[in-house]
Design a protein around this motif. Structure first.
Motif, mmCIF file in Angstrom:
data_model
loop_
_atom_site.group_PDB
_atom_site.id
_atom_site.type_symbol
_atom_site.label_atom_id
_atom_site.label_comp_id
_atom_site.label_asym_id
_atom_site.label_seq_id
_atom_site.Cartn_x
_atom_site.Cartn_y
_atom_site.Cartn_z
ATOM 1 N N VAL A 85 0.869 -1.343 -0.097
ATOM 2 C CA VAL A 85 0.124 -0.150 0.098
ATOM 3 C C VAL A 85 0.759 1.325 -0.113
ATOM 4 O O VAL A 85 2.006 1.350 0.692
ATOM 5 C CB VAL A 85 -0.995 0.142 1.484
ATOM 6 C CG1 VAL A 85 -1.981 -0.926 1.173
ATOM 7 C CG2 VAL A 85 -0.195 0.262 2.434
ATOM 8 N N LEU A 86 0.374 2.303 -0.785
ATOM 9 C CA LEU A 86 1.286 3.473 -0.702
ATOM 10 C C LEU A 86 0.555 4.519 0.249
ATOM 11 O O LEU A 86 -0.480 4.610 0.355
ATOM 12 C CB LEU A 86 1.052 4.106 -2.126
ATOM 13 C CG LEU A 86 1.792 5.595 -2.485
ATOM 14 C CD1 LEU A 86 3.244 5.494 -2.356
ATOM 15 C CD2 LEU A 86 1.194 5.945 -3.834
ATOM 16 N N GLN A 87 1.572 5.033 1.074
ATOM 17 C CA GLN A 87 1.433 6.264 1.815
ATOM 18 C C GLN A 87 2.200 7.461 1.480
ATOM 19 O O GLN A 87 3.428 7.205 1.196
ATOM 20 C CB GLN A 87 1.570 5.904 3.236
ATOM 21 C CG GLN A 87 0.491 4.842 3.821
ATOM 22 C CD GLN A 87 1.002 4.555 5.444
ATOM 23 O OE1 GLN A 87 1.771 5.082 5.732
ATOM 24 N NE2 GLN A 87 0.069 3.566 5.945
ATOM 25 N N VAL A 88 1.824 8.701 1.456
ATOM 26 C CA VAL A 88 2.483 9.699 0.744
ATOM 27 C C VAL A 88 2.761 10.847 1.960
ATOM 28 O O VAL A 88 1.606 11.132 2.750
ATOM 29 C CB VAL A 88 1.712 10.411 -0.440
ATOM 30 C CG1 VAL A 88 2.469 11.525 -1.017
ATOM 31 C CG2 VAL A 88 1.793 9.155 -1.521
ATOM 32 N N TRP A 89 3.747 11.425 1.874
ATOM 33 C CA TRP A 89 4.092 12.530 2.801
ATOM 34 C C TRP A 89 4.626 13.767 1.947
ATOM 35 O O TRP A 89 5.367 13.554 1.046
ATOM 36 C CB TRP A 89 5.282 12.504 3.838
ATOM 37 C CG TRP A 89 4.770 11.475 5.105
ATOM 38 C CD1 TRP A 89 4.823 12.123 6.237
ATOM 39 C CD2 TRP A 89 4.450 10.473 5.276
ATOM 40 N NE1 TRP A 89 4.333 11.426 7.160
ATOM 41 C CE2 TRP A 89 4.294 10.159 6.725
ATOM 42 C CE3 TRP A 89 4.503 9.315 4.496
ATOM 43 C CZ2 TRP A 89 3.756 8.928 7.394
ATOM 44 C CZ3 TRP A 89 4.046 7.969 5.085
ATOM 45 C CH2 TRP A 89 3.722 7.848 6.534
ATOM 46 N N THR A 90 4.373 14.975 2.221
ATOM 47 C CA THR A 90 5.047 16.109 1.764
ATOM 48 C C THR A 90 6.154 16.112 2.324
ATOM 49 O O THR A 90 6.391 15.697 3.544
ATOM 50 C CB THR A 90 4.224 17.365 1.902
ATOM 51 O OG1 THR A 90 4.179 17.691 3.160
ATOM 52 C CG2 THR A 90 2.945 17.370 1.067
ATOM 53 N N ALA A 91 7.355 16.555 1.637
ATOM 54 C CA ALA A 91 8.571 16.682 2.144
ATOM 55 C C ALA A 91 9.341 17.980 1.480
ATOM 56 O O ALA A 91 8.815 18.330 0.625
ATOM 57 C CB ALA A 91 9.569 15.495 1.722
ATOM 58 N N ARG A 92 10.506 18.329 2.292
ATOM 59 C CA ARG A 92 11.183 19.479 1.622
ATOM 60 C C ARG A 92 12.601 19.124 1.857
ATOM 61 O O ARG A 92 13.192 18.344 2.517
ATOM 62 C CB ARG A 92 10.803 20.835 2.332
ATOM 63 C CG ARG A 92 11.334 20.802 3.989
ATOM 64 C CD ARG A 92 10.797 22.112 4.330
ATOM 65 N NE ARG A 92 10.762 22.144 6.050
ATOM 66 C CZ ARG A 92 9.734 22.185 6.537
ATOM 67 N NH1 ARG A 92 8.707 22.874 6.231
ATOM 68 N NH2 ARG A 92 9.997 21.832 7.974
ATOM 69 N N LEU A 93 13.434 19.732 0.828
ATOM 70 C CA LEU A 93 14.787 19.678 0.906
ATOM 71 C C LEU A 93 15.314 20.208 2.309
ATOM 72 O O LEU A 93 15.081 21.437 2.628
ATOM 73 C CB LEU A 93 15.673 20.301 -0.076
ATOM 74 C CG LEU A 93 15.488 19.583 -1.486
ATOM 75 C CD1 LEU A 93 15.945 20.469 -2.552
ATOM 76 C CD2 LEU A 93 15.744 18.007 -1.666
ATOM 77 N N ARG A 94 16.408 19.834 3.006
ATOM 78 C CA ARG A 94 16.965 20.260 4.160
ATOM 79 C C ARG A 94 18.040 21.260 3.549
ATOM 80 O O ARG A 94 18.801 20.751 2.422
ATOM 81 C CB ARG A 94 17.695 19.390 5.096
ATOM 82 C CG ARG A 94 16.671 18.564 5.761
ATOM 83 C CD ARG A 94 17.189 17.867 7.065
ATOM 84 N NE ARG A 94 16.302 17.126 7.858
ATOM 85 C CZ ARG A 94 15.991 15.925 8.029
ATOM 86 N NH1 ARG A 94 16.836 14.957 7.381
ATOM 87 N NH2 ARG A 94 15.139 15.517 8.985
ATOM 88 N N PRO A 95 18.303 22.390 4.336
ATOM 89 C CA PRO A 95 19.187 23.493 3.979
ATOM 90 C C PRO A 95 20.724 22.750 3.779
ATOM 91 O O PRO A 95 20.977 21.909 4.423
ATOM 92 C CB PRO A 95 19.491 24.246 5.374
ATOM 93 C CG PRO A 95 18.110 24.097 5.934
ATOM 94 C CD PRO A 95 17.539 22.929 5.658
ATOM 95 N N GLY A 96 21.200 22.916 2.650
ATOM 96 C CA GLY A 96 22.621 22.431 2.221
ATOM 97 C C GLY A 96 22.464 21.008 1.623
ATOM 98 O O GLY A 96 23.479 20.315 1.177
ATOM 99 N N SER A 97 21.067 20.632 1.072
ATOM 100 C CA SER A 97 21.271 19.234 0.736
ATOM 101 C C SER A 97 21.558 19.460 -0.872
ATOM 102 O O SER A 97 21.437 20.362 -1.513
ATOM 103 C CB SER A 97 19.550 18.857 0.661
ATOM 104 O OG SER A 97 19.546 17.651 -0.317
ATOM 105 N N PRO A 98 22.198 18.419 -1.416
ATOM 106 C CA PRO A 98 22.536 18.567 -2.905
ATOM 107 C C PRO A 98 21.275 18.501 -3.584
ATOM 108 O O PRO A 98 20.262 18.207 -3.193
ATOM 109 C CB PRO A 98 23.658 17.351 -3.103
ATOM 110 C CG PRO A 98 23.161 16.404 -2.010
ATOM 111 C CD PRO A 98 22.857 17.282 -0.722
ATOM 112 N N ALA A 99 21.312 18.873 -4.795
ATOM 113 C CA ALA A 99 20.057 18.693 -5.824
ATOM 114 C C ALA A 99 20.006 17.403 -6.058
ATOM 115 O O ALA A 99 20.831 16.532 -6.213
ATOM 116 C CB ALA A 99 20.769 19.397 -6.991
#
Length: 142
Positions: A85-99
């Protein structure tokens, strides 16, 4: 033999609606053959004893080489091939994360602006989550 409970007869797959500057990251599958060429929210299986949020962070590091943090769960759960089963979260890059870059299971990544969300052929199971997240893109532009 003990009967299976709802928690033991399914395997959770986490997907990330990765938001950045009002855009959503889409990842094109390169495998397996029946999914290749279709687009998805990146992620993967939750391992035994792992929290879904931790699995999301791990999978994004493994698949895209990024350091991301989950923000909130998208309501709902979508069936994949049993027992997944698929569960989805919104997420964001942490500061300093590579592309992000495609490291496993994907051959292309695209940041989609609100007007481009439906320009890619999403996997069927990802469509409800993408539909839910799309209105948030305008709010994320800050």
């Amino acid at each position: 033999m003990t009967p299976m409970t709802p928690m033991t007869d399914r395997i959770v797959v986490v997907g990330a609606a990765l938001l950045d500057g009002g855009r959503l990251l889409a990842a094109r599958r390169s495998a397996p053959a029946d999914l290749a060429g279709r687009w998805e929210l990146p992620g993967g299986k939750v391992e035994a004893g792992e929290r879904p949020e931790d699995a999301l962070v791990r999978e994004l590091r493994e698949e895209l080489g990024i350091d991301a943090e989950p923000v909130e769960r998208v309501p709902g759960e979508w069936p994949l091939r049993a027992p997944y089963v698929l569960q989805v979260w919104t997420a964001r890059l942490r500061p300093g994360s590579p592309a992000p870059r495609p490291l496993q299971d994907h051959d292309e990544l695209r940041w989609l602006a609100p007007a481009e969300i439906w320009d890619v052929p999403w996997l069927d199971q990802d469509v409800p989550a993408v539909r839910d997240v799309a209105p948030r893109l305008t709010a994320d532009r800050g």
